[in-house]
Design a protein around this motif. Structure first.
Motif, PDB file in Angstrom:
ATOM      1  N   THR A 159      33.899  35.720  46.600  1.00 27.03           N
ATOM      2  CA  THR A 159      35.301  35.858  46.199  1.00 27.03           C
ATOM      3  C   THR A 159      35.611  34.978  44.991  1.00 27.03           C
ATOM      4  N   LEU A 160      35.120  33.761  44.998  1.00 22.86           N
ATOM      5  CA  LEU A 160      35.338  32.874  43.851  1.00 22.86           C
ATOM      6  C   LEU A 160      34.690  33.419  42.582  1.00 22.86           C
ATOM      7  N   MET A 161      33.506  33.997  42.723  1.00 22.84           N
ATOM      8  CA  MET A 161      32.849  34.583  41.548  1.00 22.84           C
ATOM      9  C   MET A 161      33.646  35.778  41.019  1.00 22.84           C
ATOM     10  N   ALA A 162      34.185  36.597  41.927  1.00 22.56           N
ATOM     11  CA  ALA A 162      34.981  37.740  41.499  1.00 22.56           C
ATOM     12  C   ALA A 162      36.271  37.292  40.812  1.00 22.56           C
ATOM     13  N   LEU A 163      36.897  36.239  41.325  1.00 23.82           N
ATOM     14  CA  LEU A 163      38.118  35.731  40.696  1.00 23.82           C
ATOM     15  C   LEU A 163      37.832  35.159  39.312  1.00 23.82           C
ATOM     16  N   GLN A 164      36.724  34.465  39.156  1.00 24.24           N
ATOM     17  CA  GLN A 164      36.384  33.921  37.841  1.00 24.24           C
ATOM     18  C   GLN A 164      36.032  35.015  36.853  1.00 24.24           C
ATOM     19  N   LEU A 165      35.387  36.077  37.322  1.00 26.69           N
ATOM     20  CA  LEU A 165      35.073  37.181  36.434  1.00 26.69           C
ATOM     21  C   LEU A 165      36.357  37.892  35.998  1.00 26.69           C
ATOM     22  N   HIS A 166      37.303  38.005  36.912  1.00 26.64           N
ATOM     23  CA  HIS A 166      38.573  38.655  36.600  1.00 26.64           C
ATOM     24  C   HIS A 166      39.375  37.838  35.576  1.00 26.64           C
ATOM     25  N   ARG A 167      39.312  36.507  35.696  1.00 30.79           N
ATOM     26  CA  ARG A 167      40.035  35.647  34.760  1.00 30.79           C
ATOM     27  C   ARG A 167      39.281  35.441  33.453  1.00 30.79           C
ATOM     28  N   GLY A 168      38.015  35.802  33.416  1.00 31.53           N
ATOM     29  CA  GLY A 168      37.228  35.649  32.200  1.00 31.53           C
ATOM     30  C   GLY A 168      36.542  34.305  32.085  1.00 31.53           C
ATOM     31  N   GLU A 169      36.475  33.522  33.149  1.00 31.23           N
ATOM     32  CA  GLU A 169      35.819  32.211  33.142  1.00 31.23           C
ATOM     33  C   GLU A 169      34.373  32.385  33.599  1.00 31.23           C
ATOM     34  N   ILE A 170      33.533  32.820  32.716  1.00 37.03           N
ATOM     35  CA  ILE A 170      32.148  33.110  33.082  1.00 37.03           C
ATOM     36  C   ILE A 170      31.305  31.839  33.155  1.00 37.03           C
ATOM     37  N   GLY A 171      31.690  30.777  32.491  1.00 39.11           N
ATOM     38  CA  GLY A 171      30.862  29.582  32.359  1.00 39.11           C
ATOM     39  C   GLY A 171      30.625  28.802  33.632  1.00 39.11           C
ATOM     40  N   GLU A 172      31.356  29.070  34.695  1.00 31.29           N
ATOM     41  CA  GLU A 172      31.232  28.274  35.916  1.00 31.29           C
ATOM     42  C   GLU A 172      30.250  28.870  36.917  1.00 31.29           C
ATOM     43  N   LYS A 173      29.435  29.833  36.497  1.00 29.67           N
ATOM     44  CA  LYS A 173      28.519  30.468  37.447  1.00 29.67           C
ATOM     45  C   LYS A 173      27.474  29.500  37.985  1.00 29.67           C
TER      46      LYS A 173
END
Length: 91
Positions: free
Chosen positions: A45-59
């Motif tokens: 869920t956290l990965m999906a939220l970051q992808l939706h917001r465009g914050e790819i760097g926190e993977k």
């Protein structure tokens, strides 16, 4: 009668928890499995939220969390077979 004449015998019986120990191990195994699945869902869920917001760097941080969740699942689920391999609980 000296100290060397005395014989000492120790009555040591192996500790067998019986069905209570098996029940406890099975319950803990199911709880760890449920916690591991919940951890994977939360990280997904956290990965999906970051992808939706465009914050790819926190993977990398999320992958580290996923690694620890999966490692904890492997360690916890292998505890039962390791204990059954070692035999009865003897103290």
């Amino acid at each position: 009668m000296g100290f060397t004449d005395m014989q000492f015998t120790l009555a040591v019986e192996p500790f067998d928890p019986g069905s209570d120990g098996t029940f406890l191990l099975n319950t803990l195994m199911w709880c760890v499995t449920a916690a591991g699945i919940a951890g994977i869902i939360i990280i997904g869920t956290l990965m999906a939220l970051q992808l939706h917001r465009g914050e790819i760097g926190e993977k990398a941080q999320l992958m580290r969390g996923l690694f620890f969740v999966l490692l904890a699942c492997v360690v916890a689920t292998s505890a039962g077979p390791i204990i059954s391999f070692l035999g009865p609980f003897t103290l």
